[in-house]
Write a protein that holds these residues in place. Structure first.
Motif, PDB file in Angstrom:
ATOM      1  N   UNK A  26       9.332  -1.394  -6.754  1.00 13.89           N
ATOM      2  CA  UNK A  26       8.718  -2.702  -6.526  1.00 13.89           C
ATOM      3  C   UNK A  26       8.661  -2.991  -5.029  1.00 13.89           C
ATOM      4  N   UNK A  27       7.492  -3.357  -4.527  1.00 14.78           N
ATOM      5  CA  UNK A  27       7.307  -3.728  -3.125  1.00 14.78           C
ATOM      6  C   UNK A  27       7.436  -5.234  -2.965  1.00 14.78           C
ATOM      7  N   UNK A  28       8.226  -5.657  -1.983  1.00 17.98           N
ATOM      8  CA  UNK A  28       8.364  -7.066  -1.633  1.00 17.98           C
ATOM      9  C   UNK A  28       7.783  -7.223  -0.229  1.00 17.98           C
ATOM     10  N   UNK A  29       6.517  -7.621  -0.181  1.00 15.47           N
ATOM     11  CA  UNK A  29       5.817  -7.696   1.105  1.00 15.47           C
ATOM     12  C   UNK A  29       5.907  -9.101   1.682  1.00 15.47           C
ATOM     13  N   UNK A  30       6.120  -9.168   2.988  1.00 15.82           N
ATOM     14  CA  UNK A  30       6.200 -10.457   3.664  1.00 15.82           C
ATOM     15  C   UNK A  30       5.403 -10.394   4.970  1.00 15.82           C
ATOM     16  N   UNK A  31       5.099 -11.547   5.580  1.00  9.13           N
ATOM     17  CA  UNK A  31       4.281 -11.551   6.800  1.00  9.13           C
ATOM     18  C   UNK A  31       4.953 -10.804   7.948  1.00  9.13           C
ATOM     19  N   UNK A  32       4.145 -10.279   8.849  1.00  6.77           N
ATOM     20  CA  UNK A  32       4.653  -9.486   9.967  1.00  6.77           C
ATOM     21  C   UNK A  32       5.541 -10.291  10.905  1.00  6.77           C
ATOM     22  N   UNK A  57       0.832  -1.214   0.000  1.00  7.02           N
ATOM     23  CA  UNK A  57       0.000   0.000   0.000  1.00  7.02           C
ATOM     24  C   UNK A  57       0.859   1.253   0.000  1.00  7.02           C
ATOM     25  N   UNK A  58       1.949   1.231   0.765  1.00  7.33           N
ATOM     26  CA  UNK A  58       2.846   2.379   0.820  1.00  7.33           C
ATOM     27  C   UNK A  58       3.427   2.676  -0.563  1.00  7.33           C
ATOM     28  N   UNK A  59       3.927   1.649  -1.224  1.00  8.38           N
ATOM     29  CA  UNK A  59       4.541   1.827  -2.536  1.00  8.38           C
ATOM     30  C   UNK A  59       3.519   2.270  -3.574  1.00  8.38           C
ATOM     31  N   UNK A  60       2.322   1.685  -3.547  1.00  9.54           N
ATOM     32  CA  UNK A  60       1.291   2.103  -4.496  1.00  9.54           C
ATOM     33  C   UNK A  60       0.922   3.569  -4.279  1.00  9.54           C
ATOM     34  N   UNK A  61       0.902   3.998  -3.015  1.00  9.62           N
ATOM     35  CA  UNK A  61       0.613   5.399  -2.721  1.00  9.62           C
ATOM     36  C   UNK A  61       1.686   6.331  -3.266  1.00  9.62           C
ATOM     37  N   UNK A  62       2.951   5.907  -3.160  1.00  5.90           N
ATOM     38  CA  UNK A  62       4.040   6.718  -3.707  1.00  5.90           C
ATOM     39  C   UNK A  62       3.933   6.824  -5.220  1.00  5.90           C
TER      40      UNK A  62
END
Length: 270
Positions: free
Chosen positions: A109-115, A79-84
């Motif tokens: 490119x965002x590389x998202x992983x579990x918390x 979400x952060x990257x899409x907002x940027x």
């Protein structure tokens, strides 16, 4: 707040707070050569330099990045990257239209992983492991992470913003360099809200004593917040830590660097 780790030919940046681009430039790191940014959490002082690092890096005169700008983080980084991308679409549009750059050099490119974390980067012997920490006593600030970097038998742990947390003890055991946050004031009873979200030097001393790093380093130093809430000199910060720890300890400064060799850790202060 931002920390650069160089290993295996990679430039890996942990958090991207205000001033990160200026300090990287002063350190002689071309912004186009940042191979990845790893976020510990989403407080503004850890992410408000991210757009600057991304966009300045794709301008040929300042970075000349070829390929993607890679951002690694727990749930929320997409979400952060899409907002940027949305916020700065016009910057890319006009620079491409003006012939200043090619659009394919502007990709982020965002590389998202579990918390909960885990191994989030593993390339050419460089392994980055994310681990969960606690930024408060009630679990309100989630996700919140620390990171460990391993390469060629040497290791660095970055605590992230945290109160004393078992995972720092686990991941920091016997590490070469343990970079830990700290908060302290002249009056240890002042600003309990701050103390409730960070680690004081007496607690940090206990952590260092248990993990026994080759070198402990303070970073993200909350030391006084105004003329009414007074901080302390570095010597006092170290003294208050040594109540529980007698090993090597350095109070970090901007542009300070550490070279990990097979036999020792060399410290460079600008």
């Amino acid at each position: 707040m931002s920390t650069l780790v160089q290993a295996g030919g990679y430039n890996l940046v942990f958090d991207a707070g205000r001033g990160a681009v200026i300090r990287l430039t002063q350190a002689g790191i071309p912004l186009g050569k940042v191979d990845g940014v790893f976020l510990t959490h989403y407080h503004s002082d850890h992410v408000n330099g991210l757009s600057d690092m991304w966009m300045t890096g794709y301008i040929p005169a300042f970075g000349g990045r070829q390929g993607d700008f890679n951002v690694y983080g727990p749930t929320g980084v997409l979400a952060l990257v899409e907002g940027l991308k949305i916020a700065h679409a016009d910057d890319i549009r006009v620079r491409v239209a003006d012939g200043e750059l090619k659009k394919d050099t502007t990709n982020i490119v965002a590389h998202e992983f579990p918390a909960e974390g885990g191994v989030v980067f593993n390339q050419n012997g460089v392994v980055v492991t994310a681990f969960k920490v606690e930024h408060d006593h009630h679990g309100a600030i989630q996700p919140a992470l620390g990171y460990r970097v391993d390469y060629a038998g040497r290791s660095v742990v970055i605590s992230g913003d945290t109160i004393p947390t078992a995972n720092v003890l686990k991941c920091g055991k016997g590490v070469d360099l343990l970079i830990h946050e700290v908060a302290e004031f002249q009056d240890i009873h002042a600003v309990q809200q701050v103390y409730a979200h960070h680690t004081n030097p007496r607690e940090a001393g206990e952590i260092f004593n248990q993990t026994k790093p080759k070198m402990a380093v303070y970073s993200h130093i909350v030391n006084g917040v105004s003329s009414k809430i007074i901080g302390i000199p570095d010597e006092v910060l170290i003294q208050r830590t040594k109540v529980n720890y007698q090993g090597p300890l350095v109070v970090g400064r901007d542009l300070m660097s550490f070279l990990l060799t097979p036999t020792k850790i060399e410290t460079y202060t600008p």
